[in-house]
Scaffold this motif. Structure first.
Motif, PDB file in Angstrom:
ATOM      1  N   ARG A 215      14.080  -3.426   0.041  1.00  0.00           N
ATOM      2  CA  ARG A 215      13.855  -3.350  -1.407  1.00  0.00           C
ATOM      3  C   ARG A 215      12.408  -3.023  -1.723  1.00  0.00           C
ATOM      4  O   ARG A 215      12.110  -2.184  -2.582  1.00  0.00           O
ATOM      5  CB  ARG A 215      14.235  -4.675  -2.068  1.00  0.00           C
ATOM      6  N   GLU A 216      11.481  -3.690  -1.028  1.00  0.00           N
ATOM      7  CA  GLU A 216      10.065  -3.403  -1.275  1.00  0.00           C
ATOM      8  C   GLU A 216       9.736  -1.959  -0.937  1.00  0.00           C
ATOM      9  O   GLU A 216       9.031  -1.282  -1.686  1.00  0.00           O
ATOM     10  CB  GLU A 216       9.198  -4.358  -0.425  1.00  0.00           C
ATOM     11  N   ALA A 217      10.272  -1.478   0.198  1.00  0.00           N
ATOM     12  CA  ALA A 217      10.013  -0.090   0.583  1.00  0.00           C
ATOM     13  C   ALA A 217      10.604   0.878  -0.437  1.00  0.00           C
ATOM     14  O   ALA A 217       9.975   1.884  -0.799  1.00  0.00           O
ATOM     15  CB  ALA A 217      10.589   0.177   1.971  1.00  0.00           C
ATOM     16  N   MET A 218      11.800   0.581  -0.928  1.00  0.00           N
ATOM     17  CA  MET A 218      12.448   1.469  -1.888  1.00  0.00           C
ATOM     18  C   MET A 218      11.723   1.467  -3.226  1.00  0.00           C
ATOM     19  O   MET A 218      11.441   2.523  -3.799  1.00  0.00           O
ATOM     20  CB  MET A 218      13.897   1.047  -2.082  1.00  0.00           C
ATOM     21  N   LEU A 219      11.402   0.256  -3.735  1.00  0.00           N
ATOM     22  CA  LEU A 219      10.777   0.160  -5.050  1.00  0.00           C
ATOM     23  C   LEU A 219       9.413   0.830  -5.085  1.00  0.00           C
ATOM     24  O   LEU A 219       9.052   1.480  -6.073  1.00  0.00           O
ATOM     25  CB  LEU A 219      10.648  -1.308  -5.460  1.00  0.00           C
ATOM     26  N   GLY A 221       8.390   3.106  -2.928  1.00  0.00           N
ATOM     27  CA  GLY A 221       8.401   4.456  -2.381  1.00  0.00           C
ATOM     28  C   GLY A 221       8.976   5.494  -3.320  1.00  0.00           C
ATOM     29  O   GLY A 221       8.611   6.668  -3.239  1.00  0.00           O
ATOM     30  N   ILE A 222       9.871   5.089  -4.233  1.00  0.00           N
ATOM     31  CA  ILE A 222      10.495   6.078  -5.114  1.00  0.00           C
ATOM     32  C   ILE A 222       9.515   6.509  -6.193  1.00  0.00           C
ATOM     33  O   ILE A 222       8.616   5.764  -6.581  1.00  0.00           O
ATOM     34  CB  ILE A 222      11.777   5.507  -5.762  1.00  0.00           C
ATOM     35  N   ARG A 223       9.701   7.718  -6.680  1.00  0.00           N
ATOM     36  CA  ARG A 223       8.855   8.262  -7.743  1.00  0.00           C
ATOM     37  C   ARG A 223       9.491   8.043  -9.099  1.00  0.00           C
ATOM     38  O   ARG A 223       9.479   8.905  -9.977  1.00  0.00           O
ATOM     39  CB  ARG A 223       8.618   9.758  -7.508  1.00  0.00           C
ATOM     40  N   GLU A 224      10.069   6.901  -9.286  1.00  0.00           N
ATOM     41  CA  GLU A 224      10.683   6.529 -10.546  1.00  0.00           C
ATOM     42  C   GLU A 224      10.292   5.089 -10.851  1.00  0.00           C
ATOM     43  O   GLU A 224      10.332   4.224  -9.977  1.00  0.00           O
ATOM     44  CB  GLU A 224      12.207   6.662 -10.469  1.00  0.00           C
ATOM     45  N   ASP A 240       5.128   0.218  -8.458  1.00  0.00           N
ATOM     46  CA  ASP A 240       3.856   0.921  -8.647  1.00  0.00           C
ATOM     47  C   ASP A 240       3.962   2.033  -9.684  1.00  0.00           C
ATOM     48  O   ASP A 240       3.067   2.218 -10.509  1.00  0.00           O
ATOM     49  CB  ASP A 240       3.381   1.506  -7.307  1.00  0.00           C
ATOM     50  N   GLU A 241       5.078   2.773  -9.649  1.00  0.00           N
ATOM     51  CA  GLU A 241       5.234   3.890 -10.579  1.00  0.00           C
ATOM     52  C   GLU A 241       5.353   3.398 -12.018  1.00  0.00           C
ATOM     53  O   GLU A 241       4.808   4.005 -12.947  1.00  0.00           O
ATOM     54  CB  GLU A 241       6.468   4.716 -10.192  1.00  0.00           C
ATOM     55  N   ALA A 242       6.051   2.277 -12.217  1.00  0.00           N
ATOM     56  CA  ALA A 242       6.169   1.718 -13.565  1.00  0.00           C
ATOM     57  C   ALA A 242       4.814   1.235 -14.072  1.00  0.00           C
ATOM     58  O   ALA A 242       4.477   1.422 -15.253  1.00  0.00           O
ATOM     59  CB  ALA A 242       7.172   0.560 -13.563  1.00  0.00           C
ATOM     60  N   ARG A 243       4.029   0.628 -13.202  1.00  0.00           N
ATOM     61  CA  ARG A 243       2.689   0.193 -13.614  1.00  0.00           C
ATOM     62  C   ARG A 243       1.830   1.389 -14.012  1.00  0.00           C
ATOM     63  O   ARG A 243       1.047   1.318 -14.961  1.00  0.00           O
ATOM     64  CB  ARG A 243       2.020  -0.584 -12.483  1.00  0.00           C
ATOM     65  N   ARG A 244       1.987   2.499 -13.285  1.00  0.00           N
ATOM     66  CA  ARG A 244       1.189   3.683 -13.613  1.00  0.00           C
ATOM     67  C   ARG A 244       1.642   4.312 -14.927  1.00  0.00           C
ATOM     68  O   ARG A 244       0.823   4.646 -15.790  1.00  0.00           O
ATOM     69  CB  ARG A 244       1.306   4.710 -12.479  1.00  0.00           C
ATOM     70  N   LEU A 248       0.481  -0.840 -17.007  1.00  0.00           N
ATOM     71  CA  LEU A 248       0.646  -2.297 -17.018  1.00  0.00           C
ATOM     72  C   LEU A 248      -0.506  -2.957 -16.266  1.00  0.00           C
ATOM     73  O   LEU A 248      -0.989  -2.429 -15.266  1.00  0.00           O
ATOM     74  CB  LEU A 248       1.968  -2.681 -16.350  1.00  0.00           C
ATOM     75  N   PRO A 249      -0.947  -4.137 -16.711  1.00  0.00           N
ATOM     76  CA  PRO A 249      -2.000  -4.849 -15.981  1.00  0.00           C
ATOM     77  C   PRO A 249      -1.472  -5.414 -14.667  1.00  0.00           C
ATOM     78  O   PRO A 249      -0.252  -5.528 -14.463  1.00  0.00           O
ATOM     79  CB  PRO A 249      -2.390  -5.974 -16.953  1.00  0.00           C
ATOM     80  N   GLU A 250      -2.377  -5.773 -13.785  1.00  0.00           N
ATOM     81  CA  GLU A 250      -1.983  -6.278 -12.477  1.00  0.00           C
ATOM     82  C   GLU A 250      -1.228  -7.599 -12.572  1.00  0.00           C
ATOM     83  O   GLU A 250      -0.371  -7.904 -11.760  1.00  0.00           O
ATOM     84  CB  GLU A 250      -3.225  -6.465 -11.584  1.00  0.00           C
ATOM     85  N   ASP A 251      -1.543  -8.407 -13.585  1.00  0.00           N
ATOM     86  CA  ASP A 251      -0.920  -9.723 -13.737  1.00  0.00           C
ATOM     87  C   ASP A 251       0.232  -9.686 -14.737  1.00  0.00           C
ATOM     88  O   ASP A 251       0.476 -10.671 -15.444  1.00  0.00           O
ATOM     89  CB  ASP A 251      -1.953 -10.761 -14.176  1.00  0.00           C
ATOM     90  N   CYS A 252       0.956  -8.572 -14.804  1.00  0.00           N
ATOM     91  CA  CYS A 252       2.033  -8.446 -15.792  1.00  0.00           C
ATOM     92  C   CYS A 252       3.248  -9.286 -15.427  1.00  0.00           C
ATOM     93  O   CYS A 252       4.028  -9.663 -16.302  1.00  0.00           O
ATOM     94  CB  CYS A 252       2.431  -6.985 -15.962  1.00  0.00           C
ATOM     95  N   THR A 253       3.437  -9.579 -14.154  1.00  0.00           N
ATOM     96  CA  THR A 253       4.618 -10.343 -13.732  1.00  0.00           C
ATOM     97  C   THR A 253       4.603 -11.732 -14.356  1.00  0.00           C
ATOM     98  O   THR A 253       3.598 -12.447 -14.303  1.00  0.00           O
ATOM     99  CB  THR A 253       4.657 -10.462 -12.202  1.00  0.00           C
TER     100      THR A 253
END
Length: 543
Positions: A215-219, A221-224, A240-244, A248-253
């Motif tokens: 899951r970590e690799a997929m989330l 690694g995808i460009r979505e 990462d892509e959603a944050r970009r 989103l700030p680093e502490d959004c979770t």
């Protein structure tokens, strides 16, 4: 023989582990409870033995018989008391510590096995000791005559068997309580294991680690972009892509959506206030396509696709298509003129043919000359010329107001052409007969107005037309609608300007753009590719 192995399934491991823990805790609790109970029973037995000894020492008959060393009388009375009190033994000694009574008559006359001195010295004592009758709880008191003289001691013992009978009687209740707790714990563990089995889909423990890694690799690694929310609307996961894409700030979770995103279309889609499929949204300079799906636990997962480059290509394709339509319109009009000219020549009307040719050339040249004279920026001038031809083919008259003027000093000519192109496209789609463009320059300020005679925009919708995804028209297959006007507003606001919509003089819509810094204050160098001057009229042609 097959060796037992630890189960692989999560629920089975939980069930087995919790059962072992419950058994261990129950046994430990029962043991911890029995230890103080046993100690308390010993204390009660010693107190009881001391009470019997005190009651025996209070009998004057026994005291007198002990003083006279009448062991028969002492033995008879002591046995009566022992039988009446269910004591293990009632031993009476003389002042020398020799027995005058005992459960075993053969031991009468012998010295007691425990030290008689504390009692003979006038002190009452209790203890748990191992004597000739085994482990007993006993109490010793001095035996006195009526004048207070000590003539011996009375020692009474309660056997350990009697104490253990009481303890065993209490053990049944303790075992019942422990068993009830064990059953309740086992049932609770079974229910929890079944629930965990459903929630984990009967997955093996080893597979959980593999799934997490995948899951970590997929989330990441995808460009979505992927954003997951819990049932309370807080961000549970953002790759990462959603944050970009959403900045989103680093502490959004763990924080609510409205806390990490400003008000707007992306926040509304994430929070579920706007529903639908393939919802367009604009975040900064990014054009996004968002899809939100609810999850079984009350949360939601939203996917984001970056359509910025694709949208740019689609818009370039639209501009190319517009130019193609303009060329096709001009080709169509040119073919009509040629057919007319050919007909005049075939009829031998040579003078009329020459006059017709001069008139048509002069009309087209006049239009090009008028646009070039008012709009000196080549990008905007070319756009207006092309849109004029497209409008003419549709039966709509596109005009530039006589007071319009735009020098070749645009700070961002491409942005200006994009804004004007979007507004003209909307106006041409809505207009019935005419569209009017006004370009007024005042120093660095430029005011651009596009008005039409269409149905207009109702007052209650004049803000909604700038919302991403909102449209009154049916979307084409190759792209979503509802992005043109929002992008116009974004581009204008990034340039420090504003855009408003109102009612035109002809009753349609009027979009007004005010750009305070649209033009350069210093005159630019001469454009390397200026628009061509109108063709000269043939001699004798009407001007």
């Amino acid at each position: 023989m097959r060796r037992p192995h630890w189960p692989r399934r999560v629920f089975a491991q939980l069930l087995l582990g919790q059962t072992v823990v419950t058994l261990g805790v129950t046994a430990l609790t029962a043991g911890l409870l029995l230890a103080p109970v046993s100690h308390e029973l010993d204390r009660d037995a010693m107190a009881r033995a001391l009470s019997i000894a005190q009651a025996t020492a209070a009998d004057e008959t026994i005291a007198l018989a002990a003083a006279e060393r009448d062991s028969a009388t002492v033995q008879r009375n002591a046995e009566q008391i022992r039988l009446a009190t269910d004591a293990s033994f009632v031993v009476v000694t003389d002042a020398a510590g020799l027995r005058l009574s005992h459960t075993d008559p053969a031991r009468i006359g012998q010295r007691v096995s425990t030290d008689p001195e504390p009692a003979l010295n006038g002190r009452s004592v209790t203890a748990i000791q191992h004597g000739t009758l085994g482990r007993t709880a006993w109490g010793k008191v001095p035996l006195r005559l009526a004048d207070g003289r000590i003539v011996g001691e009375v020692s009474v013992g309660i056997s350990d068997r009697s104490i253990r009978r009481q303890l065993l009687g209490m053990t049944d209740g303790i075992a019942l309580c422990a068993g009830t707790g064990l059953v309740a714990g086992t049932v609770a563990t079974l229910l929890l294991a079944r629930r965990l089995k459903r929630r984990t889909h009967n997955i093996a423990v080893a597979d959980i680690s593999a799934l997490l890694i995948e899951r970590e690799a997929m989330l990441h690694g995808i460009r979505e972009g992927v954003v997951a929310l819990d049932a309370r609307g807080r961000i549970r996961l953002a790759n990462d892509e959603a944050r970009r894409l959403l900045a989103l700030p680093e502490d959004c979770t763990g924080r609510p959506v409205d806390e990490v995103l400003p008000p707007g279309r992306p926040a509304d889609v994430l929070a579920g206030r706007v529903t639908g499929a393939d919802l367009p949204a604009v975040r900064g300079q990014q054009v996004l396509l968002m899809n939100r799906m609810a999850t079984a636990d009350g949360g939601a997962v939203t996917t984001l696709r970056d359509r910025t480059e694709l949208e740019s290509l689609v818009r370039e394709l639209d501009h190319t298509r517009s130019l193609t339509e303009a060329l096709r319109a001009q080709d169509h009009e040119h073919a009509n003129r040629l057919h007319t000219l050919l007909g005049l020549l075939e009829l031998g009307l040579h003078d009329q043919a020459a006059q017709y040719l001069c008139e048509e050339s002069g009309t087209q040249a006049a239009v090009a000359a008028r646009i070039a004279g008012q709009v000196q920026d080549p990008h905007v001038a070319a756009l207006l010329a092309g849109k004029t031809a497209v409008a003419a083919e549709r039966g709509t008259r596109l005009t530039v107001t006589p007071d319009s003027h735009l020098p070749d000093a645009a700070a961002d000519a491409r942005m200006l052409a994009a804004v004007l192109g979007n507004l003209l496209d909307n106006a041409l789609e809505s207009a019935a007969r005419s569209v009017e463009v006004s370009l007024l320059a005042d120093g660095p300020r430029l005011r651009l107005t596009v008005s039409d005679d269409g149905p207009g925009v109702p007052p209650d919708l004049r803000e909604r037309v700038f919302e991403e995804g909102w449209t009154s028209k049916r979307a084409p297959a190759h792209r979503p609608r509802g992005l043109g006007l929002p992008l116009v507003r974004r581009q204008v606001e990034r340039a420090g300007g504003s855009v408003t919509v109102g009612r035109s003089a002809s009753g349609g819509a009027e979009f007004a753009v005010d750009l305070p810094e649209a033009l350069l204050t210093a005159p630019p160098a001469e454009h390397p590719n200026p628009l061509p001057s109108p063709l000269p009229h043939p001699a004798g042609a009407p001007r």
